[in-house]
Design a protein around this motif. Structure first.
Motif, PDB file in Angstrom:
ATOM      1  N   LEU A  50      -6.172  -3.167 -35.365  1.00 21.20           N
ATOM      2  CA  LEU A  50      -6.331  -4.033 -34.203  1.00 21.20           C
ATOM      3  C   LEU A  50      -6.324  -5.503 -34.603  1.00 21.20           C
ATOM      4  O   LEU A  50      -6.734  -5.862 -35.703  1.00 21.20           O
ATOM      5  CB  LEU A  50      -7.633  -3.711 -33.478  1.00 21.20           C
ATOM      6  N   ARG A  51      -5.879  -6.354 -33.681  1.00 17.44           N
ATOM      7  CA  ARG A  51      -5.880  -7.798 -33.861  1.00 17.44           C
ATOM      8  C   ARG A  51      -6.383  -8.444 -32.576  1.00 17.44           C
ATOM      9  O   ARG A  51      -6.086  -7.980 -31.477  1.00 17.44           O
ATOM     10  CB  ARG A  51      -4.472  -8.321 -34.176  1.00 17.44           C
ATOM     11  N   ASP A  52      -7.129  -9.530 -32.720  1.00 16.08           N
ATOM     12  CA  ASP A  52      -7.543 -10.285 -31.542  1.00 16.08           C
ATOM     13  C   ASP A  52      -6.302 -10.720 -30.760  1.00 16.08           C
ATOM     14  O   ASP A  52      -5.311 -11.152 -31.355  1.00 16.08           O
ATOM     15  CB  ASP A  52      -8.354 -11.512 -31.942  1.00 16.08           C
ATOM     16  N   VAL A  91      -1.386  -1.646 -26.013  1.00 21.56           N
ATOM     17  CA  VAL A  91      -0.339  -1.765 -25.003  1.00 21.56           C
ATOM     18  C   VAL A  91       0.611  -2.910 -25.328  1.00 21.56           C
ATOM     19  O   VAL A  91       1.825  -2.776 -25.208  1.00 21.56           O
ATOM     20  CB  VAL A  91      -0.964  -1.964 -23.602  1.00 21.56           C
ATOM     21  N   GLU A  92       0.058  -4.067 -25.733  1.00 25.00           N
ATOM     22  CA  GLU A  92       0.864  -5.238 -26.084  1.00 25.00           C
ATOM     23  C   GLU A  92       0.213  -5.969 -27.253  1.00 25.00           C
ATOM     24  O   GLU A  92      -1.008  -5.924 -27.430  1.00 25.00           O
ATOM     25  CB  GLU A  92       0.984  -6.213 -24.901  1.00 25.00           C
ATOM     26  N   GLU A  93       1.040  -6.676 -28.015  1.00 29.72           N
ATOM     27  CA  GLU A  93       0.522  -7.463 -29.133  1.00 29.72           C
ATOM     28  C   GLU A  93      -0.234  -8.699 -28.646  1.00 29.72           C
ATOM     29  O   GLU A  93      -1.244  -9.078 -29.222  1.00 29.72           O
ATOM     30  CB  GLU A  93       1.670  -7.881 -30.058  1.00 29.72           C
ATOM     31  N   GLY A  94       0.239  -9.374 -27.576  1.00 32.71           N
ATOM     32  CA  GLY A  94      -0.423 -10.563 -27.048  1.00 32.71           C
ATOM     33  C   GLY A  94      -0.206 -11.789 -27.921  1.00 32.71           C
ATOM     34  O   GLY A  94       0.315 -11.707 -29.039  1.00 32.71           O
ATOM     35  N   VAL A 123     -10.604 -10.233 -26.963  1.00 36.93           N
ATOM     36  CA  VAL A 123     -10.879 -11.662 -27.122  1.00 36.93           C
ATOM     37  C   VAL A 123     -11.423 -11.953 -28.509  1.00 36.93           C
ATOM     38  O   VAL A 123     -11.094 -12.969 -29.129  1.00 36.93           O
ATOM     39  CB  VAL A 123     -11.873 -12.132 -26.043  1.00 36.93           C
ATOM     40  N   ASP A 124     -12.250 -11.041 -29.039  1.00 34.57           N
ATOM     41  CA  ASP A 124     -12.889 -11.271 -30.331  1.00 34.57           C
ATOM     42  C   ASP A 124     -13.357  -9.930 -30.883  1.00 34.57           C
ATOM     43  O   ASP A 124     -13.518  -8.959 -30.139  1.00 34.57           O
ATOM     44  CB  ASP A 124     -14.080 -12.225 -30.158  1.00 34.57           C
ATOM     45  N   GLY A 125     -13.565  -9.881 -32.197  1.00 30.82           N
ATOM     46  CA  GLY A 125     -14.198  -8.727 -32.815  1.00 30.82           C
ATOM     47  C   GLY A 125     -13.274  -7.688 -33.404  1.00 30.82           C
ATOM     48  O   GLY A 125     -13.752  -6.658 -33.898  1.00 30.82           O
ATOM     49  N   ALA A 126     -11.965  -7.911 -33.406  1.00 28.62           N
ATOM     50  CA  ALA A 126     -11.052  -6.896 -33.921  1.00 28.62           C
ATOM     51  C   ALA A 126     -11.328  -6.579 -35.392  1.00 28.62           C
ATOM     52  O   ALA A 126     -11.223  -5.422 -35.812  1.00 28.62           O
ATOM     53  CB  ALA A 126      -9.602  -7.356 -33.744  1.00 28.62           C
ATOM     54  N   GLU A 127     -11.685  -7.580 -36.180  1.00 26.01           N
ATOM     55  CA  GLU A 127     -11.898  -7.358 -37.614  1.00 26.01           C
ATOM     56  C   GLU A 127     -13.081  -6.441 -37.886  1.00 26.01           C
ATOM     57  O   GLU A 127     -13.103  -5.720 -38.877  1.00 26.01           O
ATOM     58  CB  GLU A 127     -12.102  -8.689 -38.333  1.00 26.01           C
TER      59      GLU A 127
END
Length: 293
Positions: A98-100, A129-132, A58-62
């Motif tokens: 990683l990306r949100d 698993v998936e880009e979303g 949901v958040d925090g990938a950066e």
């Protein structure tokens, strides 16, 4: 709709197992178990099998400090992954990939600390698993922009109400995670529910009595301790798009309105908003009209 009050840093019982656990105990995860790519799990004994937790970032990938959400209301987790191997398309990398919005699978020891958000135990790897579609980031940005608009409405509050019931495509866990992240950013607690539901729950204070012959209404109340935020997506929006060439894909668009409410005479609105997902997966949006009452 269910309503939940999340107090910052206040431990609560995580509804992932039966009742009656002593404080400090851990419990098995509620996430979906699946088979990960073959990866080295340095902290596992030879005969030990990891557990797997599948959730959306949901958040925090950066930053590598992830807020994850699953399907259910309390299916919300925080975990730092800067030191974990990250697997993307079968290649080992690190958290910078990683990306949100991505769906990921965490390999860990199967223990989860009882808190909200929950905290998985010792972890070994993370697999994409998936880009979303990354819409959680869009709704968090809209909430932040509404917070900044007419910020006098925010004075002296200890709570925010968040209603994402009219945003399709989100799991209950994602709605809870967005509300928690937004409240945490402003050092207040979050309550989920519509304006009418919170009114019926007794959160609001009457400013005056209804006139004789008139029914009681929300317009006669204010929220002394909080501000309510809501987003309403128009699923029936019709788009006037230019002709597409061979192989071109139409843009991913979403139409919505958003509201910030403190009282019948203290509210702010974003109207006729359009969000668009860019080629890099990030969302931006425009506001068609802003209104105040």
């Amino acid at each position: 709709m269910k309503r939940h009050l999340f107090t910052l840093l206040l431990p609560c019982i995580l509804l992932l197992s039966g009742c009656g656990q002593a404080p400090g105990e851990t419990t098995a995860p509620a996430g979906t178990a699946a088979v990960s790519p073959s990866v080295a799990l340095p902290s596992l004994a030879q005969d030990e099998e990891p557990s797997y937790l599948t959730a959306t970032i949901v958040d925090g990938a950066e930053t590598g400090e992830l807020l994850l959400a699953g399907e259910e209301d309390y299916d919300v987790y925080t975990i730092g992954v800067k030191d974990l191997p990250v697997w993307l398309d079968g290649v080992e990398t690190d958290y910078t990939a990683l990306r949100d919005g991505m769906t990921v699978e965490l390999a860990f020891n199967g223990l989860i600390a009882e808190s909200f958000p929950a905290q998985p135990g010792e972890s070994y790897s993370l697999t994409v698993v998936e880009e979303g579609d990354g819409q959680c980031a869009l709704w968090l940005q809209v909430l932040e922009d509404l917070w900044a608009a007419d910020d006098g409405l925010n004075g002296g509050i200890t709570q925010v109400g968040v209603d994402l019931s009219q945003v399709p495509g989100l799991t209950d866990g994602e709605r809870s995670a967005i509300a928690w992240a937004f409240a945490s950013a402003h050092n207040v607690s979050s309550v989920t529910g519509t304006l009418e539901e919170l009114w019926e729950e007794g959160y609001f204070t009457p400013t005056t009595e209804p006139a004789e012959g008139y029914e009681d209404s929300l317009a006669l109340y204010w929220w002394e301790d909080g501000v309510h935020f809501s987003i309403d997506v128009d699923e029936d929006a019709v788009w006037n798009l230019p002709s597409l060439g061979p192989g071109e894909e139409p843009p991913e668009l979403v139409a919505f309105d958003a509201q910030k409410w403190r009282s019948g005479l203290g509210a702010y609105f974003f109207g006729d908003c359009v969000g668009q997902r860019g080629e890099d997966g990030t969302w931006t949006y425009t506001v068609g009209a802003e209104m105040i009452s």
